[in-house]
Enzyme design. Structure first.
Site, mmCIF file in Angstrom:
data_model
loop_
_atom_site.group_PDB
_atom_site.id
_atom_site.type_symbol
_atom_site.label_atom_id
_atom_site.label_comp_id
_atom_site.label_asym_id
_atom_site.label_seq_id
_atom_site.Cartn_x
_atom_site.Cartn_y
_atom_site.Cartn_z
ATOM 1 N N SER A 159 0.862 -1.185 0.000
ATOM 2 C CA SER A 159 0.000 0.000 0.000
ATOM 3 C C SER A 159 0.896 1.231 0.000
ATOM 4 O O SER A 159 2.027 1.187 0.514
ATOM 5 C CB SER A 159 -0.861 0.029 1.268
ATOM 6 O OG SER A 159 -1.515 1.279 1.406
ATOM 7 N N TYR A 176 -1.790 -1.113 10.374
ATOM 8 C CA TYR A 176 -1.871 -1.329 8.924
ATOM 9 C C TYR A 176 -0.586 -0.884 8.243
ATOM 10 O O TYR A 176 -0.008 -1.627 7.428
ATOM 11 C CB TYR A 176 -3.072 -0.558 8.374
ATOM 12 C CG TYR A 176 -3.316 -0.764 6.891
ATOM 13 C CD1 TYR A 176 -3.976 -1.903 6.431
ATOM 14 C CD2 TYR A 176 -2.908 0.183 5.961
ATOM 15 C CE1 TYR A 176 -4.206 -2.094 5.069
ATOM 16 C CE2 TYR A 176 -3.138 0.004 4.608
ATOM 17 C CZ TYR A 176 -3.792 -1.134 4.164
ATOM 18 O OH TYR A 176 -4.014 -1.315 2.819
#
Ligand code: NAD
Length: 253
Positions: free
Chosen positions: A139, A152
């Protein structure tokens, strides 16, 4: 015999788009997901179009389930040639309140799951002796952050490091390992059909991307297909950022 692509979290979103894109490219596809209904819907769609597909409910946070899924795939479809470590979850919480159990779950699903699936799949690829490709979905949040995204972001940063480490370890077996880092990808219309929603984006949403739009799952699926194919034979250990240019844009406002 068709090459086989295996995709974690293939029931919805980016994983779903990848499953369909790989099937259209002639791969047999095996997906795992914790959402049984979504996984079954994807393989029905692929089979209805004449493709070969398999689904097993498996949680990437539970290594034994991943191992069972990959063994079953090997015996039913004949090989494993491409692995996409796609399943991912977030648990946003203010830093001072993030619970350790949430940290552990995010790291287990996103990072340890990618390691475990890669190890099982790479053993199979090594035994086949025909090489292979592993794509880890990271990401842009591995590289930049909003507040409250520690678990995350750390899991995705770990994915980038895992990618270059595995590229070195698995190079001798002809296995290439790369990461794809999506930016903002709209997945609302790629969920289980009964939950699917028509996306809406404001002018501001679009304009914060230099390319003038929010991403779609197929932007990522097509890149995975390229990275796992013969045209990318000289590419390993890399991170391909696919974000419409969002992370290279300076903001002075
Ligand atoms: P999504 O929520 O649309 O789909 C994820 C799928 O994974 C779902 O079907 C879900 O049931 C499944 N899943 C969740 N936990 C699982 C588990 N433990 N085991 C197996 N399957 C599980 O998500 P998405 O947006 O398509 O995200 C896919 C990947 O892309 C994730 O790794 C995510 O972090 C990454 N990503 C997405 C974006 C984005 O904007 N959509 C941006 C950057 C990175």
């Amino acid at each position: 015999m068709s090459k086989v692509a295996v995709i974690t979290g293939g029931g919805q979103g980016i994983g779903r788009a990848a499953a369909i894109r790989y099937a259209e490219a002639g791969y047999a596809v095996s997906i795992c997901d914790i959402d049984k209904e979504a996984g079954q819907e994807v393989i029905r769609e692929i089979r209805n179009k004449g493709g070969q597909a398999l689904f097993l409910r498996a949680d990437t946070g539970v290594p034994a389930e991943l191992e069972h899924w990959l063994r079953l795939t090997r015996s039913d479809l004949g090989s494993i040639d491409v692995l996409i470590n796609n399943a991912g979850i977030g648990r946003s919480a203010p830093f001072l309140e993030l619970k350790l159990e949430d940290w552990d779950r995010v790291l287990a699903v996103n990072l340890r799951g990618a390691f475990a699936a890669s190890q099982y799949a790479a053993r199979i690829m090594r035994d086949q002796g025909t090489g292979g490709a592993i794509i880890n979905i990271a990401s842009t949040r591995a590289l930049m952050s909003e507040a409250g995204t520690e678990a995350y972001s750390a899991s995705k940063g770990g994915i980038l490091a895992l990618t270059h480490a595995m590229a070195i370890s698995l190079g001798p077996f002809g296995i290439r390992v790369n990461a794809v880092s999506p930016g903002w990808i709209e997945t609302g219309d790629w969920q289980l059909s009964s939950r699917s929603v028509t996306p809406y984006h404001s002018e501001q949403d679009r304009l914060q991307h230099p390319v003038g739009r929010v991403g779609v799952p197929d932007d990522i699926a097509k890149a995975c297909l390229y990275l796992s194919g013969p045209d990318a034979g000289f590419i390993t250990g890399q991170n391909l950022v696919i974000d419409g240019g969002m992370t290279v844009k300076m903001i002075y406002e």
